[in-house]
Design an enzyme around this catalytic site. Structure first.
Site, PDB file in Angstrom:
ATOM      1  N   CYS A   2      12.347 -11.499   4.288  1.00  0.00           N
ATOM      2  CA  CYS A   2      12.808 -12.776   3.727  1.00  0.00           C
ATOM      3  C   CYS A   2      11.629 -13.559   3.142  1.00  0.00           C
ATOM      4  CB  CYS A   2      13.433 -13.616   4.838  1.00  0.00           C
ATOM      5  SG  CYS A   2      14.590 -12.727   5.842  1.00  0.00           S
ATOM      6  N   ARG A  27       9.912  -9.022  -2.384  1.00  0.00           N
ATOM      7  CA  ARG A  27       9.871  -8.695  -0.948  1.00  0.00           C
ATOM      8  C   ARG A  27      11.191  -8.104  -0.479  1.00  0.00           C
ATOM      9  NH1 ARG A  27       5.992 -12.010   1.896  1.00  0.00           N
ATOM     10  NH2 ARG A  27       7.432 -12.069   3.635  1.00  0.00           N
ATOM     11  N   TRP A  74      16.907 -11.302   3.939  1.00  0.00           N
ATOM     12  CA  TRP A  74      17.063  -9.848   4.076  1.00  0.00           C
ATOM     13  C   TRP A  74      17.812  -9.690   5.394  1.00  0.00           C
ATOM     14  CZ3 TRP A  74      14.720  -5.787   7.137  1.00  0.00           C
ATOM     15  CH2 TRP A  74      14.773  -4.510   6.564  1.00  0.00           C
ATOM     16  N   ASN A 100      12.439 -16.862   8.878  1.00  0.00           N
ATOM     17  CA  ASN A 100      12.087 -15.434   8.828  1.00  0.00           C
ATOM     18  C   ASN A 100      11.849 -14.988  10.253  1.00  0.00           C
ATOM     19  OD1 ASN A 100      12.130 -15.517   6.093  1.00  0.00           O
ATOM     20  ND2 ASN A 100       9.933 -15.251   5.773  1.00  0.00           N
ATOM     21  N   GLY A 101      12.350 -13.805  10.616  1.00  0.00           N
ATOM     22  CA  GLY A 101      12.103 -13.294  11.959  1.00  0.00           C
ATOM     23  C   GLY A 101      13.420 -13.012  12.673  1.00  0.00           C
ATOM     24  N   GLU A 481       1.938  11.212  -0.251  1.00  0.00           N
ATOM     25  CA  GLU A 481       2.099   9.935  -0.954  1.00  0.00           C
ATOM     26  C   GLU A 481       2.968  10.108  -2.192  1.00  0.00           C
ATOM     27  OE1 GLU A 481       1.768   7.018  -0.288  1.00  0.00           O
ATOM     28  OE2 GLU A 481       1.821   5.991  -2.227  1.00  0.00           O
ATOM     29  N   LYS A 485       6.501   8.102  -2.904  1.00  0.00           N
ATOM     30  CA  LYS A 485       6.804   7.353  -4.132  1.00  0.00           C
ATOM     31  C   LYS A 485       8.135   7.803  -4.713  1.00  0.00           C
ATOM     32  CE  LYS A 485       4.436   4.515  -3.896  1.00  0.00           C
ATOM     33  NZ  LYS A 485       3.924   4.660  -2.618  1.00  0.00           N
ATOM     34  N   GLU A 488      11.134   6.679  -2.448  1.00  0.00           N
ATOM     35  CA  GLU A 488      11.445   5.261  -2.241  1.00  0.00           C
ATOM     36  C   GLU A 488      11.917   4.563  -3.508  1.00  0.00           C
ATOM     37  OE1 GLU A 488       8.296   2.696  -0.944  1.00  0.00           O
ATOM     38  OE2 GLU A 488       6.775   3.841  -1.953  1.00  0.00           O
ATOM     39  N   HIS A 504       5.509  28.748   6.450  1.00  0.00           N
ATOM     40  CA  HIS A 504       5.993  28.601   7.836  1.00  0.00           C
ATOM     41  C   HIS A 504       7.346  27.901   7.887  1.00  0.00           C
ATOM     42  CE1 HIS A 504       2.047  30.015   9.007  1.00  0.00           C
ATOM     43  NE2 HIS A 504       1.555  29.176   8.129  1.00  0.00           N
ATOM     44  N   LYS A 603       8.967  -5.343   0.740  1.00  0.00           N
ATOM     45  CA  LYS A 603       7.544  -5.143   0.449  1.00  0.00           C
ATOM     46  C   LYS A 603       6.704  -5.220   1.715  1.00  0.00           C
ATOM     47  CE  LYS A 603       3.843  -4.558  -1.865  1.00  0.00           C
ATOM     48  NZ  LYS A 603       3.526  -3.189  -2.322  1.00  0.00           N
TER      49      LYS A 603
HETATM   50  C1  AGP Z   1       4.702   2.098   0.214  1.00  0.00           C
HETATM   51  O1  AGP Z   1       5.051   2.371  -1.140  1.00  0.00           O
HETATM   52  C2  AGP Z   1       5.788   1.349   0.941  1.00  0.00           C
HETATM   53  N1  AGP Z   1       6.144   0.186   0.265  1.00  0.00           N
HETATM   54  C3  AGP Z   1       5.490   1.170   2.414  1.00  0.00           C
HETATM   55  O2  AGP Z   1       5.391   2.461   2.965  1.00  0.00           O
HETATM   56  C4  AGP Z   1       4.194   0.404   2.786  1.00  0.00           C
HETATM   57  O3  AGP Z   1       3.060   1.171   2.451  1.00  0.00           O
HETATM   58  C5  AGP Z   1       4.201   0.191   4.314  1.00  0.00           C
HETATM   59  O4  AGP Z   1       5.315  -0.611   4.626  1.00  0.00           O
HETATM   60  C6  AGP Z   1       2.922  -0.475   4.832  1.00  0.00           C
HETATM   61  O5  AGP Z   1       2.782  -1.759   4.277  1.00  0.00           O
HETATM   62  P1  AGP Z   1       1.335  -2.489   4.401  1.00  0.00           P
HETATM   63  O6  AGP Z   1       0.360  -1.642   3.669  1.00  0.00           O
HETATM   64  O7  AGP Z   1       1.552  -3.830   3.775  1.00  0.00           O
HETATM   65  O8  AGP Z   1       1.010  -2.572   5.866  1.00  0.00           O
END
Ligand code: AGP
Length: 608
Positions: A2, A27, A74, A100-101, A481, A485, A488, A504, A603
């Site tokens: 949020c 976010r 959120w 938030n929380g 990685e 990408k 996600e 394997h 985010k």
């Molecule tokens: C990465 O593309 C994602 N958005 C997610 O995995 C992110 O890296 C992860 O939530 C960690 O966030 P941070 O680096 O802000 O701790």
């Protein structure tokens, strides 16, 4: 997660509240709302859906006043509905609250308040906070807030206003970030400094357990017992253009193209040509103490965890220090034996990821020296670690992390050089590494020239249902990685693996509809990866090769080739990841996905 924006000052609040929410859209959210105060009237406007819905509502039904709060939600408790959107009102419109929380004991408190006659309109935990404040209110809003907070179990970042207290904006923080923006006859409150950019460059970050009381001309930071806290003012050195698109279609693409500049910023002032080492201003651990380090734990989540995996190879090669890389969510609940010469390095873009913060706190509880590698100045993890290194990458708005990853890997390289030069690396070796690092931004600029080829590859494969990403050594984490990408932002299932691991089991997945992305630049294990490509080809699996010029053995075995510049192997992760970022971006576009705000994602994951 949020987003929160609050304002009190000389200007109409609504435009500032809406612009702040727009900055925080990245976010992730599913509803939005605001409340303003004019005279003794409270104006509440809130709507499920995108921010544009709220903007439309407010233009039809303006919300006047120079005091206000706003929120992008959120959903955690209660579905995505207008009623569940924040702000929530307490008592008889006595107070408006955004949160938030997660309040863990909200059900008990709700039952108690209902028994006292409070009528709940929503299914949220936040509405409990609003009624609790009303319950304790006897004319002193801050006192009522303090008493309500004392009853809460869980996490909160709050902004609170009341028509009984014109001009007063109260904030409270426990486990969910809040930052105060100091203006001229106006004050701001937000969950992320990007909402303040363009309004002020002076910020005060609240710590857990602190409150703030803001009026147009005053600001106070208090702790739980109302005693004033001496808080330091941080500079927000981001410009408006940093949080704008500047001609790019999406923040993710902008941030992919910002990587050369981000790398230059990460290196600026940190390459020590005289001593052929790296230099940091904020480790806060003496060279003598760092010289004793005989084990490093790297921890993070998601992309930051992948950067840590590259860091493992870097530290082992450049400084000969044993490293283990832990998912923060796992480390925080393990009981790992940690001796006195271990340090923990938390890797995080946002500096607010709940699991990474918890892992850091667990290490600190065991007396382990901690460092953070973080992008957001003044963020919780950056402040709670004993020392650390800022990425200086500028705000990363796209949910899919790109420039933060390459900057994290670069900072880990600088740290590995620094530790290495304390141990066995010679001045000559250090000087060579420094020269190679200086060439990195231009090598990334050259790598970005692959975009057109990547677009053609994306057009060929955007309808597949599975991808495999394969690499060895330094490029195994890059395979992970690249797969993340793709997952996600395009929602295609993608797996990253050490290339040799295919034999394997995973090779059972290979067929003509499952492309394999091979990271196969010239290097020590090149021939081994070529063999793995053969194994895939023998099973009719399409191959996309990311390789360097002149690697005919890779080219002749690939259906599609993306070329990146030659570089020393320890620098290849920063180059090889770029085409994978672009591939995920273009596949997602072709699939009509929301590149900057992918479904289900946020985010900064500030909840467990
Ligand atoms: C990465 O593309 C994602 N958005 C997610 O995995 C992110 O890296 C992860 O939530 C960690 O966030 P941070 O680096 O802000 O701790």
């Amino acid at each position: 997660m949020c987003g929160i924006v609050g304002y009190t000052g000389r200007r109409e609040a609504t435009p500032i509240l809406l612009e702040g929410l727009r900055r925080l859209e990245y976010r992730g959210y599913d509803s939005a709302g605001l409340a303003t105060i004019s005279g003794n009237c409270l104006h509440l406007r809130k709507k499920a859906g995108r921010l544009a819905e709220l903007v439309r509502l407010v233009s039809d039904k303006p919300a006047p006043g120079t005091l206000g709060i706003s929120h992008t939600r959120w959903a955690t408790h209660g579905g995505t509905t207008d009623v569940n959107a924040h702000p929530h009102l307490g008592g008889n419109n006595l107070v408006a609250v955004v949160h938030n929380g997660v309040i863990e004991n909200y059900a008990v408190l709700k039952a108690q308040l209902e028994a006292e006659g409070y009528v709940f309109r929503s299914q949220t935990d936040t509405e409990v906070i609003a009624h609790l404040i009303a319950h304790f209110y006897e004319g002193d809003l801050l006192e009522a807030v303090r008493k309500a907070l004392a009853r809460l179990k869980g996490t909160y970042g709050l902004a609170i206003v009341s028509p009984r207290h014109p001009g007063m904006l109260i904030g409270a923080r426990f486990g969910s970030p809040l930052v105060v923006g100091l203006g001229e006859q106006e004050m701001f409150l937000a969950s992320d400094p990007s909402a303040l950019v363009g309004y002020t460059q002076r910020a005060v970050y609240l710590s857990d357990g602190q409150l703030c009381v803001l009026t147009p001309g005053t600001w106070e930071i208090l702790d739980r017992d109302r005693s004033v806290v001496e808080a330091s003012v941080h500079a927000i050195d981001w410009e408006l253009e940093d949080v704008e698109l500047n001609g790019f279609d999406h923040y993710m693409l902008k941030e992919i193209y910002e990587q050369p500049e981000a790398l230059e910023n990460a290196m600026r002032g940190r390459l020590d040509d005289t001593d052929a080492t790296a230099h940091f201003g904020g480790l806060n651990l003496s060279p003598r103490r760092l010289r004793q380090v005989d084990r490093i734990i790297l921890t993070g989540c998601g992309t930051s965890y992948h950067a840590g995996l590259v860091g493992e190879y870097l530290f082992e090669e450049l400084s000969r220090i044993p490293v283990e890389v832990e998912y923060a969510s796992e480390f925080r609940y393990r009981n790992a034996p940690i001796d006195q010469n271990t340090i923990l390095i938390a890797i995080t873009q946002s500096g607010e990821t709940a699991d990474t913060l918890a892992a850091l706190r667990e290490a600190k509880r065991k007396g382990v020296p901690t460092l953070s590698i973080c992008n957001v100045v003044g963020s919780t993890i950056a402040r709670e670690a004993d020392g650390g290194v800022y990425l200086r990458a500028g705000p990363e708005i796209g949910v899919a992390s790109t420039k933060a990853f390459t900057s994290q890997v670069l900072v880990l390289t600088l740290l590995a050089l620094y530790f290495g030069r304390m141990r066995h690396l010679s001045a000559t070796q250090g000087a060579r590494i420094i020269e190679e690092l200086k060439s990195l931004p231009d090598l990334v600029r050259q790598t970005l020239e692959c975009q057109e080829t990547v677009q053609q590859v994306a057009a060929k494969y955007y309808q597949v249902h599975n991808f495999l990403y394969l690499g060895r050594q330094y490029l195994y984490p890059v395979a992970l990685e690249g797969a993340l990408k793709m997952k996600e932002i395009s929602y295609i299932h993608a797996e990253g693996y050490p290339a040799a691991e295919m034999k394997h089991g995973p090779i059972a997945l290979v067929d003509e509809n499952t492309p394999s992305v091979f990271l196969v630049p010239r290097g020590a294990v090149f021939d081994k990866v070529i063999s793995n490509m053969e194994e895939i080809r023998a099973r009719s699996g399409p191959i996309i090769a990311v390789t360097t010029p002149g690697c005919k053995d890779a080219v002749c075995r690939a259906d599609d080739v993306i070329t990146i510049p030659e570089a020393p192997e320890y620098l290849q992760p920063i180059l090889a990841v770029v085409p994978l970022q672009l591939l995920a971006y273009h596949v997602a576009l072709l699939r009509g996905c929301d590149v900057d705000k992918p479904r289900n994602l946020a985010k900064s994951v500030t909840v467990e």
